[in-house]
Enzyme design. Structure first.
Site, PDB file in Angstrom:
ATOM      1  N   SER A   1     -37.505 -24.979  41.200  1.00  0.00           N
ATOM      2  CA  SER A   1     -37.471 -25.437  42.788  1.00  0.00           C
ATOM      3  C   SER A   1     -36.073 -26.008  43.009  1.00  0.00           C
ATOM      4  O   SER A   1     -35.633 -25.701  44.036  1.00  0.00           O
ATOM      5  CB  SER A   1     -38.348 -26.536  42.721  1.00  0.00           C
ATOM      6  OG  SER A   1     -38.544 -27.279  44.146  1.00  0.00           O
TER       7      SER A   1
ATOM      8  N   GLU B   1     -46.185 -30.399  45.175  1.00  0.00           N
ATOM      9  CA  GLU B   1     -45.278 -30.583  46.152  1.00  0.00           C
ATOM     10  C   GLU B   1     -44.001 -29.990  45.300  1.00  0.00           C
ATOM     11  O   GLU B   1     -43.731 -29.990  44.258  1.00  0.00           O
ATOM     12  CB  GLU B   1     -44.968 -31.947  46.472  1.00  0.00           C
ATOM     13  CG  GLU B   1     -45.819 -32.415  47.705  1.00  0.00           C
ATOM     14  CD  GLU B   1     -45.759 -31.901  48.960  1.00  0.00           C
ATOM     15  OE1 GLU B   1     -44.938 -31.024  49.279  1.00  0.00           O
ATOM     16  OE2 GLU B   1     -46.510 -32.405  49.842  1.00  0.00           O
ATOM     17  N   CYS B   2     -42.805 -29.292  46.166  1.00  0.00           N
ATOM     18  CA  CYS B   2     -41.757 -28.593  45.812  1.00  0.00           C
ATOM     19  C   CYS B   2     -40.577 -29.733  45.549  1.00  0.00           C
ATOM     20  O   CYS B   2     -39.634 -29.321  44.830  1.00  0.00           O
ATOM     21  CB  CYS B   2     -41.275 -27.374  46.337  1.00  0.00           C
ATOM     22  SG  CYS B   2     -41.005 -27.968  48.146  1.00  0.00           S
ATOM     23  N   GLY B   3     -40.806 -30.812  46.304  1.00  0.00           N
ATOM     24  CA  GLY B   3     -39.874 -31.711  46.168  1.00  0.00           C
ATOM     25  C   GLY B   3     -39.054 -32.031  47.600  1.00  0.00           C
ATOM     26  O   GLY B   3     -38.278 -32.993  47.676  1.00  0.00           O
TER      27      GLY B   3
ATOM     28  N   LYS C   1     -34.773 -23.734  45.683  1.00  0.00           N
ATOM     29  CA  LYS C   1     -35.297 -24.310  47.225  1.00  0.00           C
ATOM     30  C   LYS C   1     -34.325 -25.642  47.316  1.00  0.00           C
ATOM     31  O   LYS C   1     -33.933 -25.758  48.501  1.00  0.00           O
ATOM     32  CB  LYS C   1     -36.772 -24.479  47.082  1.00  0.00           C
ATOM     33  CG  LYS C   1     -37.594 -23.368  47.227  1.00  0.00           C
ATOM     34  CD  LYS C   1     -39.225 -23.912  47.567  1.00  0.00           C
ATOM     35  CE  LYS C   1     -39.218 -24.285  48.929  1.00  0.00           C
ATOM     36  NZ  LYS C   1     -40.671 -24.578  48.988  1.00  0.00           N
TER      37      LYS C   1
END
Length: 210
Positions: A118, A204-206, A122
């Site tokens: 991530s 959640e990816c952050g 991302k």
């Protein structure tokens, strides 16, 4: 903006139509509002709302390179239909390059490797995009029903990481509300979306930490 002021605004905005909330936010941005998207299901709703108020609003998209073909086609369709001012940010490594060096997408049970994935694919490009676009107001499609973490949020919050006001105009909308909006405005949807940095909807990816 103080916490008390945020609470006051949230109380005032809760029963407002989403379009009014978008207009309220953009009016306070002094030309520095953005909307972020990942072109997941229902994203046409927030994008359509935003371009009605500001047709050239920058649309921040991190294309991590692992989207499925249907998602890329959906993105192209929405860009053409809504004439989106798309600002695409890419990781420093292509998906093929990353896979060759680090292997395939980490398994859902490998939290440490998912976090690394991530951050690389991302978060870094998203942080770069936020720094370059420097929004005063950041509009998103976060909704209360999406997962337990998001249920604790609200329409308006101060994002300390990016020093911006985050506004979630459809925060209290149900899936049925979203479906009805798509039908009302004859907007497309896409159900083949997969986020490799999250692996499941409760994680959640952050990008959204508050």
């Amino acid at each position: 903006m103080t916490n008390n002021k945020i609470a006051e605004h949230n109380a005032a905005l809760q029963n407002k139509p989403a379009l009014d909330i978008v207009r309220w936010g953009i009016e306070r941005a002094n030309g520095h509002a953005i909307v972020s998207t990942n072109f997941r299901p229902f994203e046409a709703v927030i994008l359509h709302l935003c371009v009605q108020v500001q047709p050239d609003i920058p649309v921040l998209w991190v294309d991590h390179g692992y989207n499925r073909p249907a998602t890329y086609r959906y993105a192209e369709k929405l860009c053409e239909r809504l004439n989106l001012n798309l600002k695409t940010y890419l990781p420093k490594l292509t998906a093929a390059h990353r896979d060759a060096i680090y292997g395939p997408i980490p398994n859902v049970d490998d939290e440490a490797e998912l976090k690394k994935f991530s951050e690389m694919m991302k978060l870094e490009p998203f942080q770069r995009g936020m720094k370059e676009l420097a929004p005063v107001v950041w509009l998103t499609a976060l909704r209360k029903v999406q997962n337990p973490g998001r249920a604790k949020l609200d329409i308006l919050s101060k994002d300390e990481i990016y020093n911006t006001i985050k506004i979630n105009p459809v925060f209290y909308w149900t899936d049925a509300d979203m479906e009805n909006y798509l039908k009302q405005h004859n907007l497309p949807n896409e159900w083949d979306y997969f986020d490799p940095a999250k692996a499941d909807e409760n994680r959640e990816c952050g990008l959204h930490r508050n």
